[in-house]
Design a protein around this motif. Sequence first.
Motif, short mmCIF file in Angstrom:
data_model
loop_
_atom_site.label_atom_id
_atom_site.label_comp_id
_atom_site.label_asym_id
_atom_site.label_seq_id
_atom_site.Cartn_x
_atom_site.Cartn_y
_atom_site.Cartn_z
N HIS A 26 43.69 26.29 47.71
CA HIS A 26 44.43 25.24 47.02
C HIS A 26 45.38 25.88 46.02
O HIS A 26 44.96 26.68 45.20
N VAL A 27 46.65 25.51 46.09
CA VAL A 27 47.67 26.07 45.21
C VAL A 27 48.15 24.95 44.29
O VAL A 27 48.54 23.88 44.76
N ILE A 28 48.10 25.20 42.97
CA ILE A 28 48.47 24.18 41.99
C ILE A 28 49.39 24.77 40.92
O ILE A 28 49.53 25.98 40.81
N SER A 29 49.96 23.87 40.14
CA SER A 29 50.71 24.25 38.93
C SER A 29 50.06 23.55 37.75
O SER A 29 49.67 22.39 37.85
N ASP A 30 49.96 24.26 36.63
CA ASP A 30 49.42 23.61 35.43
C ASP A 30 50.56 23.07 34.56
O ASP A 30 50.33 22.52 33.50
N LEU A 31 51.80 23.19 35.05
CA LEU A 31 52.95 22.68 34.31
C LEU A 31 53.38 21.31 34.84
O LEU A 31 53.42 20.34 34.09
N SER A 32 53.71 21.27 36.13
CA SER A 32 54.19 20.01 36.70
C SER A 32 54.20 20.07 38.22
O SER A 32 54.13 21.15 38.82
N GLU A 33 54.31 18.90 38.80
CA GLU A 33 54.44 18.82 40.25
C GLU A 33 55.76 19.45 40.69
O GLU A 33 55.83 20.09 41.74
N ASP A 34 56.80 19.31 39.88
CA ASP A 34 58.10 19.93 40.20
C ASP A 34 58.00 21.44 40.29
O ASP A 34 58.58 22.06 41.18
N GLU A 35 57.27 22.07 39.35
CA GLU A 35 57.09 23.52 39.39
C GLU A 35 56.37 23.91 40.68
O GLU A 35 56.73 24.91 41.33
N LEU A 36 55.37 23.14 41.06
CA LEU A 36 54.61 23.44 42.27
C LEU A 36 55.51 23.36 43.50
O LEU A 36 55.49 24.26 44.34
N HIS A 37 56.31 22.31 43.61
CA HIS A 37 57.21 22.17 44.77
C HIS A 37 58.23 23.31 44.80
O HIS A 37 58.55 23.84 45.87
N SER A 38 58.74 23.68 43.66
CA SER A 38 59.72 24.78 43.58
C SER A 38 59.11 26.08 44.08
O SER A 38 59.71 26.80 44.89
N PHE A 39 57.90 26.39 43.62
CA PHE A 39 57.20 27.60 44.05
C PHE A 39 56.93 27.54 45.56
O PHE A 39 57.18 28.51 46.28
N PHE B 97 46.99 16.79 42.94
CA PHE B 97 48.01 17.26 43.88
C PHE B 97 47.98 18.78 44.02
O PHE B 97 47.76 19.49 43.05
N HIS B 98 48.19 19.25 45.26
CA HIS B 98 48.17 20.68 45.54
C HIS B 98 48.75 20.95 46.92
O HIS B 98 49.00 20.04 47.70
N THR C 18 38.80 29.73 39.81
CA THR C 18 37.78 29.01 40.56
C THR C 18 38.25 27.58 40.88
O THR C 18 39.14 27.05 40.23
N THR C 19 37.60 26.98 41.87
CA THR C 19 37.92 25.60 42.24
C THR C 19 37.66 24.66 41.07
O THR C 19 38.44 23.74 40.82
N ILE C 20 36.60 24.88 40.33
CA ILE C 20 36.29 24.02 39.17
C ILE C 20 37.40 24.13 38.13
O ILE C 20 37.82 23.12 37.56
N ASP C 21 37.91 25.33 37.89
CA ASP C 21 39.01 25.50 36.95
C ASP C 21 40.30 24.84 37.45
O ASP C 21 41.07 24.32 36.66
N ILE C 22 40.50 24.86 38.77
CA ILE C 22 41.67 24.16 39.35
C ILE C 22 41.58 22.67 39.02
O ILE C 22 42.56 22.06 38.59
N ILE C 23 40.42 22.08 39.22
CA ILE C 23 40.24 20.64 38.96
C ILE C 23 40.49 20.34 37.49
O ILE C 23 41.19 19.38 37.15
N LEU D 275 44.28 20.54 36.77
CA LEU D 275 45.02 19.41 37.34
C LEU D 275 44.78 18.12 36.56
O LEU D 275 45.68 17.30 36.42
N ARG D 276 43.59 17.94 36.05
CA ARG D 276 43.32 16.76 35.22
C ARG D 276 44.17 16.77 33.95
O ARG D 276 44.69 15.74 33.54
#
Length: 92
Positions: free
Chosen positions: A9-22, A39-40, A61-66, A69-70
Amino acid sequence: MIYIDDKGHVISDLSEDELHSFAFKIGFKREQFVRGRLFHYNCRSSEQAGYVMSMGAQFITTIDIIKKLRVVREKESKSKGLNEDGIKIYKI
């Protein structure tokens, strides 16, 4: 910052826009994006996950991803005047 977990799972802790850009920069397909409460993008292989990390994603870790994202979701909701369920709040 971009993060990846052991499930790809790939996420951004800044924004959905940053994630899409990456994702665009590294060649992810739009169908790899998962919209929902957390979202990921999903990596399709261990090779792709390795490439994501080589491009700067930090492994967590997956827990840290969750948790991350929250926090992002709460920030975005507050900036749009929404509560934690995504419902618009009006002040009277």
